[in-house]
Design an enzyme around this catalytic site. Structure first.
Site, PDB file in Angstrom:
ATOM      1  N   SER A  29      -4.061  -1.974  -8.255  1.00  0.00           N
ATOM      2  CA  SER A  29      -4.278  -0.949  -7.230  1.00  0.00           C
ATOM      3  C   SER A  29      -5.091  -1.521  -6.085  1.00  0.00           C
ATOM      4  CB  SER A  29      -4.974   0.264  -7.873  1.00  0.00           C
ATOM      5  OG  SER A  29      -4.951   1.364  -6.998  1.00  0.00           O
ATOM      6  N   ASN A  30      -5.661  -0.670  -5.268  1.00  0.00           N
ATOM      7  CA  ASN A  30      -6.476  -1.110  -4.126  1.00  0.00           C
ATOM      8  C   ASN A  30      -7.560  -0.065  -3.891  1.00  0.00           C
ATOM      9  OD1 ASN A  30      -5.529   0.924  -2.055  1.00  0.00           O
ATOM     10  ND2 ASN A  30      -3.575   0.075  -2.719  1.00  0.00           N
ATOM     11  N   PRO A  31      -8.545  -0.365  -3.033  1.00  0.00           N
ATOM     12  CA  PRO A  31      -9.709   0.531  -2.919  1.00  0.00           C
ATOM     13  C   PRO A  31      -9.518   1.761  -2.016  1.00  0.00           C
ATOM     14  CG  PRO A  31     -10.222  -1.713  -2.163  1.00  0.00           C
ATOM     15  CD  PRO A  31      -8.744  -1.594  -2.257  1.00  0.00           C
ATOM     16  N   SER A  32      -8.300   2.113  -1.650  1.00  0.00           N
ATOM     17  CA  SER A  32      -8.113   3.277  -0.781  1.00  0.00           C
ATOM     18  C   SER A  32      -8.718   4.529  -1.425  1.00  0.00           C
ATOM     19  CB  SER A  32      -6.618   3.497  -0.529  1.00  0.00           C
ATOM     20  OG  SER A  32      -6.422   4.721   0.134  1.00  0.00           O
TER      21      SER A  32
END
Ligand code: C5P
Length: 222
Positions: A29-32
């Site tokens: 995933s990513n930090p959005s």
């Protein structure tokens, strides 16, 4: 009272990250955080629009009076966005969609062996690019978070994805991008116009983006 310039319009906003499972307990995933997309959804609702929010997993609460669809993976987001976009006059794709997913999700938790490990990744569909291929009269707005060459990358995405506008910001600086309450966005429009919005709250940025989006509606003659 906020002006009701989006009364009668349907605005679809995608927000947050996606999660691409590796095994039952791990994902890519990513930090959005969803803050920018949720701010746009809230602002559009205040301006009188019917709002559809398609959101990846985030910890903030969806705005009131917004039709919210929760998804996890990029494939789920693609399915919901492509179906719901039929109803939309304006689509704003703030989501940080995972570009790749694991070819196969392991059924059981993967055990460590001490050896190197390789994950086989396959590309996810580019949702916005798909929308661009069947654009019609829809207004399409993309986002681009970049670590370098902001203008080059943003303008290439604007053109490749057949967008009306792309809102681009650098990630790295603590006052913009992932998780911050402020953002420093530059808007690149299909006609060639560039507008550096300067540092502002995500709420103010949301309204500025909606001002521009409204200007692309067919009745505005653009
Ligand atoms: O990831 P990228 O920088 O290409 O994202 C640019 C825009 O395209 C964003 O608005 C993002 O939401 C959208 N996008 C998408 N589907 C993807 C990747 C990106 O809709 N698979």
């Amino acid at each position: 009272l906020t002006r009701q310039d989006l009364d009668g319009k349907c605005v679809l906003v995608s927000a947050g990250p996606t999660r691409e499972p590796i095994d039952p307990v791990r994902y890519i995933s990513n930090p959005s955080t969803g803050k920018m997309g949720y701010a746009i959804a809230r602002a559009a609702e205040h301006r009188g629009a019917k709002v559809i929010l398609v959101t990846g997993p985030v910890s903030i609460s969806p705005p009131e009076n917004v039709e919210t669809h929760k998804v996890m993976t990029a494939l789920e987001m693609a399915e919901v966005v492509l179906a719901q976009a039929e109803r939309a006059d304006i689509v704003i794709k703030t989501a940080a969609v995972g570009d790749y997913r694991c070819e196969r999700e392991a059924e059981q938790k993967i055990k460590k062996t001490g050896d190197c490990m390789t994950l086989d990744l396959v590309p996810n569909p580019d949702i916005l690019m798909e929308l661009g291929k069947r654009k019609g009269k829809k207004v399409l707005i993309g986002f681009a978070a970049e670590t370098e060459k902001l203008t080059d990358h943003a303008q290439e995405k604007l053109r490749k994805k057949n967008l009306d506008m792309i809102a681009a910001n650098l990630i790295g600086p603590s006052d913009s991008g992932f998780g911050a309450d402020t953002n420093k966005i530059t808007c690149f429009s299909c006609g060639g116009a560039t507008d550096a919005l300067g540092l502002m709250s995500k709420e103010a940025a949301a309204h500025a983006i909606l001002d521009k989006a409204a200007g692309f509606l067919p009745e505005c003659g653009v």
